[in-house]
Design an enzyme around this catalytic site. Structure first.
Site, PDB file in Angstrom:
ATOM      1  N   ASP A   2       0.819  -1.205   0.000  1.00  0.00           N
ATOM      2  CA  ASP A   2       0.000   0.000   0.000  1.00  0.00           C
ATOM      3  C   ASP A   2       0.864   1.271   0.000  1.00  0.00           C
ATOM      4  O   ASP A   2       1.963   1.264   0.539  1.00  0.00           O
ATOM      5  CB  ASP A   2      -0.913  -0.025   1.240  1.00  0.00           C
ATOM      6  CG  ASP A   2      -2.131   0.863   1.060  1.00  0.00           C
ATOM      7  OD1 ASP A   2      -2.378   1.313  -0.080  1.00  0.00           O
ATOM      8  OD2 ASP A   2      -2.825   1.097   2.059  1.00  0.00           O
ATOM      9  N   HIS A  19       3.146   3.289  -8.884  1.00  0.00           N
ATOM     10  CA  HIS A  19       3.035   1.859  -9.192  1.00  0.00           C
ATOM     11  C   HIS A  19       4.293   1.363  -9.906  1.00  0.00           C
ATOM     12  O   HIS A  19       4.757   0.250  -9.665  1.00  0.00           O
ATOM     13  CB  HIS A  19       1.800   1.590 -10.056  1.00  0.00           C
ATOM     14  CG  HIS A  19       0.502   1.814  -9.322  1.00  0.00           C
ATOM     15  ND1 HIS A  19       0.260   1.311  -8.074  1.00  0.00           N
ATOM     16  CD2 HIS A  19      -0.622   2.500  -9.667  1.00  0.00           C
ATOM     17  CE1 HIS A  19      -0.960   1.669  -7.674  1.00  0.00           C
ATOM     18  NE2 HIS A  19      -1.509   2.391  -8.623  1.00  0.00           N
ATOM     19  N   LEU A 113      12.342 -20.542  -4.265  1.00  0.00           N
ATOM     20  CA  LEU A 113      11.301 -19.659  -3.705  1.00  0.00           C
ATOM     21  C   LEU A 113       9.962 -19.894  -4.386  1.00  0.00           C
ATOM     22  O   LEU A 113       9.877 -19.995  -5.612  1.00  0.00           O
ATOM     23  CB  LEU A 113      11.716 -18.190  -3.914  1.00  0.00           C
ATOM     24  CG  LEU A 113      10.674 -17.135  -3.516  1.00  0.00           C
ATOM     25  CD1 LEU A 113      10.501 -17.064  -2.008  1.00  0.00           C
ATOM     26  CD2 LEU A 113      11.047 -15.758  -4.059  1.00  0.00           C
TER      27      LEU A 113
HETATM   28  C1  FPP Z   1      -1.479  -0.151  -3.443  1.00  0.00           C
HETATM   29  O1  FPP Z   1      -1.179   1.190  -3.549  1.00  0.00           O
HETATM   30  C2  FPP Z   1      -0.953  -0.914  -4.570  1.00  0.00           C
HETATM   31  C3  FPP Z   1      -1.723  -1.619  -5.457  1.00  0.00           C
HETATM   32  C4  FPP Z   1      -3.184  -1.721  -5.362  1.00  0.00           C
HETATM   33  C5  FPP Z   1      -1.148  -2.311  -6.613  1.00  0.00           C
HETATM   34  C6  FPP Z   1       0.247  -2.820  -6.496  1.00  0.00           C
HETATM   35  C7  FPP Z   1       0.571  -3.485  -7.770  1.00  0.00           C
HETATM   36  C8  FPP Z   1       1.707  -3.304  -8.437  1.00  0.00           C
HETATM   37  C9  FPP Z   1       2.833  -2.453  -7.936  1.00  0.00           C
HETATM   38  C10 FPP Z   1       1.812  -4.002  -9.761  1.00  0.00           C
HETATM   39  C11 FPP Z   1       2.930  -4.914  -9.887  1.00  0.00           C
HETATM   40  C12 FPP Z   1       2.884  -6.099  -8.984  1.00  0.00           C
HETATM   41  C13 FPP Z   1       3.679  -7.175  -9.128  1.00  0.00           C
HETATM   42  C14 FPP Z   1       3.552  -8.320  -8.171  1.00  0.00           C
HETATM   43  C15 FPP Z   1       4.683  -7.277 -10.232  1.00  0.00           C
HETATM   44  P1  FPP Z   1      -2.364   2.243  -3.672  1.00  0.00           P
HETATM   45  O2  FPP Z   1      -2.606   2.512  -5.100  1.00  0.00           O
HETATM   46  O3  FPP Z   1      -3.554   1.736  -2.920  1.00  0.00           O
HETATM   47  O4  FPP Z   1      -1.755   3.492  -2.956  1.00  0.00           O
HETATM   48  P2  FPP Z   1      -2.528   4.594  -2.107  1.00  0.00           P
HETATM   49  O5  FPP Z   1      -3.121   3.899  -0.908  1.00  0.00           O
HETATM   50  O6  FPP Z   1      -1.440   5.527  -1.723  1.00  0.00           O
HETATM   51  O7  FPP Z   1      -3.565   5.200  -2.991  1.00  0.00           O
END
Ligand code: FPP
Length: 228
Positions: A2, A19, A113
């Protein structure tokens, strides 16, 4: 993972930038985990609730994932990493399913892993899917109601291959599981960090693993060193 969006906004950048940097931290965590003997690592990449996000953000997340699969498949295989996607596949696009099948098949004989990527995953949805599988086995006479046990739920679960997580780390400042591994987290150690995911470097992962190794886990029993 997050905090990607907030991290980027704070820097005056679009959420997508968060992201993208987040993906670098994923790569780093996989490196650390496979080098320091962690048996299984699960990333919560896209939840059953994340479909409520704006379409362009959903598309970006899927695009990042497909790109990573394409870019990293061979390297993961060389590192003996077995990749599995957990969650439901019903709503995923044919291209996404093709990428998932590709990396899962490529790494099928790896025994290092165990890397799980939770995609369209929700803990409550997983429990519903488990119940359906058990009900189906009962209806065809393969299982009796009296035989249903915690072991049967484990068997039909998304983590039947690796068991429950010892440690769950949530970055980004919130102190909840948000539908992550509900069945499996009964005795997981939980670590809630204010660090935003793009700042979760390998040093921070090491620190968490180190803290975890000092924990005494009793599973409802007694700490034998305390018994007088
Ligand atoms: C949360 O941050 C993150 C996500 C919902 C997505 C995470 C996914 C990736 C980084 C894609 C790649 C993943 C892999 C395994 C290669 P948020 O958007 O909720 O952040 P915020 O709470 O600050 O809005």
């Amino acid at each position: 993972m997050d905090g990607n969006g907030r991290w980027a906004s704070k820097k005056g950048m679009p959420r997508s930038y968060g992201h993208k940097v987040g993906v670098e931290r994923v790569e780093e965590s996989i490196r650390v985990a496979s080098n320091c003997g962690i048996r299984a690592l699960t990333f919560y990449a896209f939840s059953t609730e994340n479909w409520k996000r704006p379409q362009p953000e959903i598309e970006l997340l899927f695009q990042l994932l497909r790109h990573q699969v394409k870019k990293k498949s061979l390297e993961l295989k060389e590192k003996n990493v077995r990749v599995r996607f957990i969650g439901s596949r019903d709503r995923l696009s044919p291209q996404m399913i093709k990428s998932i099948n590709h990396i899962e098949n490529l790494t099928i004989s790896c025994n290092g892993l165990c890397l799980n990527i939770a995609m369209d995953y929700g803990g409550r949805d997983e429990i519903v899917r488990i119940v359906k599988r058990i009900a189906n086995d009962i209806s065809v006479g393969k299982l009796k109601v009296d035989e249903v046990s915690e072991t049967s739920l484990d068997f039909f679960s998304d983590l039947s291959h690796c068991g429950p997580p010892d440690l769950i780390i949530r970055t980004g400042g919130e102190k909840r599981l948000s539908n992550f591994l509900l069945w499996h987290s009964a005795y997981s150690e939980l670590s809630f960090l204010d660090t935003m995911w793009p700042d979760f470097t390998s040093e921070k992962l090491f620190e968490q693993v180190n803290l975890f190794t000092k924990k005494i886990r009793k599973y409802g029993s007694l700490d034998l060193t305390d018994v007088g």
